[in-house]
Design a protein around this motif. Structure first.
Motif, PDB file in Angstrom:
ATOM      1  N   ILE A 117     -10.740  11.002   0.264  1.00  0.00           N
ATOM      2  CA  ILE A 117      -9.856   9.860   0.050  1.00  0.00           C
ATOM      3  C   ILE A 117     -10.201   9.183  -1.272  1.00  0.00           C
ATOM      4  N   ILE A 157       0.566   5.578   0.212  1.00  0.00           N
ATOM      5  CA  ILE A 157      -0.348   6.688   0.506  1.00  0.00           C
ATOM      6  C   ILE A 157       0.332   8.013   0.169  1.00  0.00           C
ATOM      7  N   VAL A 172      -9.171   5.795  -3.524  1.00  0.00           N
ATOM      8  CA  VAL A 172      -8.476   4.511  -3.423  1.00  0.00           C
ATOM      9  C   VAL A 172      -8.476   3.840  -4.797  1.00  0.00           C
ATOM     10  N   ILE A 179      -3.511   4.973  -2.186  1.00  0.00           N
ATOM     11  CA  ILE A 179      -4.466   5.857  -1.512  1.00  0.00           C
ATOM     12  C   ILE A 179      -4.008   7.303  -1.645  1.00  0.00           C
ATOM     13  N   THR A 180      -4.937   8.175  -2.041  1.00  0.00           N
ATOM     14  CA  THR A 180      -4.644   9.595  -2.156  1.00  0.00           C
ATOM     15  C   THR A 180      -5.544  10.366  -1.201  1.00  0.00           C
ATOM     16  N   MET A 181      -4.936  11.151  -0.329  1.00  0.00           N
ATOM     17  CA  MET A 181      -5.679  11.951   0.651  1.00  0.00           C
ATOM     18  C   MET A 181      -5.612  13.411   0.224  1.00  0.00           C
ATOM     19  N   LEU A 218      -6.141   5.008   7.968  1.00  0.00           N
ATOM     20  CA  LEU A 218      -6.044   4.369   6.652  1.00  0.00           C
ATOM     21  C   LEU A 218      -4.990   3.264   6.668  1.00  0.00           C
ATOM     22  N   ILE A 219      -3.858   3.534   7.312  1.00  0.00           N
ATOM     23  CA  ILE A 219      -2.790   2.530   7.371  1.00  0.00           C
ATOM     24  C   ILE A 219      -3.286   1.288   8.108  1.00  0.00           C
ATOM     25  N   CYS A 255       0.854  -1.194   0.000  1.00  0.00           N
ATOM     26  CA  CYS A 255       0.000   0.000   0.000  1.00  0.00           C
ATOM     27  C   CYS A 255       0.887   1.239   0.000  1.00  0.00           C
ATOM     28  N   TYR A 267      -0.537  12.476  -0.129  1.00  0.00           N
ATOM     29  CA  TYR A 267      -1.547  13.459   0.280  1.00  0.00           C
ATOM     30  C   TYR A 267      -1.255  14.844  -0.291  1.00  0.00           C
ATOM     31  N   ARG A 321      -4.394   9.482   8.332  1.00  0.00           N
ATOM     32  CA  ARG A 321      -3.450   8.556   7.708  1.00  0.00           C
ATOM     33  C   ARG A 321      -3.276   7.295   8.561  1.00  0.00           C
ATOM     34  N   ALA A 344      -5.649  -0.567   5.887  1.00  0.00           N
ATOM     35  CA  ALA A 344      -4.944  -1.192   4.757  1.00  0.00           C
ATOM     36  C   ALA A 344      -4.214  -2.446   5.232  1.00  0.00           C
TER      37      ALA A 344
END
Lengths: 312, 312
Positions: free
Chosen positions: B263, B216, B265, B251-253, B304-305, B214, B218, B301, B308
């Motif tokens: 978010i 991420i 995904v 993942i984009t925040m 999300l982590i 994963c 932002y 974050r 994930a």
């Protein structure tokens, strides 16, 4: 020059093939060679592909190729434009090539028989038409080989070499079940972590000149060492500066051992990259050319900026 | 549902058209609308396109469209999947649409007549087939409109929605002289200086988790302000983390005003993005989904982590 029907007859009348690819093999030379190899095996011939190496990303191409033990009789090259472009392990083939199939208008390869079509976007487009004339069954594997060459040589149908014919050949390969999702993902939608780190560093080096009409990026040996990336990761880097809005000339400087920079120039809008590079003893195509310049980073960049500002 | 022949007859029998595009218009809705408008004018009808705005990058599309003064009689929508997706200036059209032409399987638009083909990669593919049945002359302008929609909705033939049929339609448009070099350059090979700066900043934010499966990234409001970029530049950013080798979930925040992160995904290899987002009250497609989470950058974050790592 033989036509495609004659090439097909030639292939039917000969046997025991070795098929040569060019040095630093790419999708088009490998796709051409493996597709032809599979087709020849399908019509009952012995055939193998000779390559310097098979980059891991192309590891799916030889799938379905039978290992065959035979004495070589016929040597064919695919996508090899000149004797100097044969791989380092192919010296023994120089001057002994029986049939050359290529799409580079500049082809100078020494070969008994040739088919060169410079209007084909990829050599795989020629191989597709040849296989039609061999009346083979287009398997999924053959379609994957040919699609790989066509998609990689056209930047997935983005480059200006893409023709309506290219699109129709790709459509037929899709009808034959080629795995476009996998191939497009691997070829165009995947970047290694090293590449991501490298691009990040390179973005730090962007310098604009000539009122934003020229952008220059660079890599240094130190940078490469620090990021632990090798030359392979530099592929395609030269397209970055030209992509920037308003940039007519994108210049990429890559430091090489011995105090020299390898320069790649990419241009838009009829700015002649080859003329620009000839100022430094280099050359190439109108929109993509290169040269080498000795000196420190700052010296070389200053010379490039000065030349760019004169040109633009 | 009407078939394409019936749609063609309908268009021949009516007149005085307004053609609606969806909010935040993209290449496919605009290409569809302008191609249809040009075709209707060619067969002697009055027609105009209604759009909230025309992003500068698509400025070439209306070229050749005649300004016509008429009382509206027939309202057609192109690529509009739901009433809520009509532009902010199109409230008056709700419930008054006579004909809806779309390629979203989920289409719920209120309209008297509909043609929806979810197998078409782009709505422009449908419009192409419709125009064949209207027996119009395919001009360069019409071909440019249709190619714009097809190329943008398929990521220039890279996305998995691309079919052999898509390739053949594109080939025909190239036969009609469409300017693929210009369109591909503008759509796929150009980044604004702001976008380059933004990508550079975003690369700084990449964080891997779940053993590199994963990634991420932002953007924050501060970052956007400092770089002087607006929301438009964020287009396509969400595809960056999934491109990294070995990453199954990208993942984009994006920080929004009011202490909330939007978010996005994107997943590979059958990891279900929609299931993942439903944990946070969101949803979407199997490979592309979204949700909103309140909290600080670090809090969001971390959540999300954690999620994930449970998923992967």
């Amino acid at each position: 020059m033989m036509n495609l029907y004659e090439i097909a007859r030639y292939l039917e009348q000969h046997d025991n093939y070795e098929i040569l690819t060019h040095a630093n093999p790419d999708g088009d030379t490998l796709g051409s060679a493996y597709a032809l190899c599979l087709a020849l095996q399908q019509i009952g011939k012995n055939a193998r592909v000779i390559t310097t190496n098979l980059p891991p990303v192309f590891g799916y191409l030889p799938y379905g190729v039978k290992a065959q033990d035979f004495e070589v009789e016929t040597i064919v090259s695919t996508d090899v434009a000149a004797d100097s472009l044969l791989g380092s392990n192919m010296g023994k083939y120089r001057g002994r090539i029986n049939l050359c199939i290529d799409h580079h208008g500049s082809n100078t390869l020494t070969a008994d028989n040739k088919f060169v079509d410079k209007y084909a976007a990829a050599n795989c487009e020629i191989i597709y038409k040849l296989l039609l004339r061999l009346k083979i069954t287009f398997t999924k594997q053959i379609a994957n080989c040919l699609y790989t060459g066509i998609s990689t040589d056209t930047g997935c149908f983005r480059f200006t070499n893409t023709t309506a014919e290219t699109m129709r050949v790709a459509a037929s390969l899709m009808d034959y079940g080629c795995d476009t999702a996998y191939i497009n993902k691997v070829m165009f939608e995947t970047k290694s972590k090293e590449r991501i780190r490298l691009e990040h560093c390179v973005y730090d080096t962007i310098k604009y000149c000539a009122n934003g009409r020229c952008a220059i990026i660079y890599t240094t040996l130190d940078m490469m060492k620090k990021l632990n990336v090798d030359d392979e990761e530099l592929e395609g880097l030269a397209s970055i500066p030209r992509q920037i809005e308003g940039v007519l000339m994108g210049i990429t400087m890559r430091e090489k051992p011995g105090g020299v920079f390898k320069i790649s120039v990419r241009t838009n809008d009829n700015i002649n990259a080859s003329d620009f590079c000839s100022r430094f003893g280099g050359g190439g195509h109108p929109a993509a050319a290169g040269c080498s310049i000795e000196g420190s980073l700052e010296e070389v960049r200053s010379r490039l900026i000065k030349a760019a500002e004169e040109c633009l």
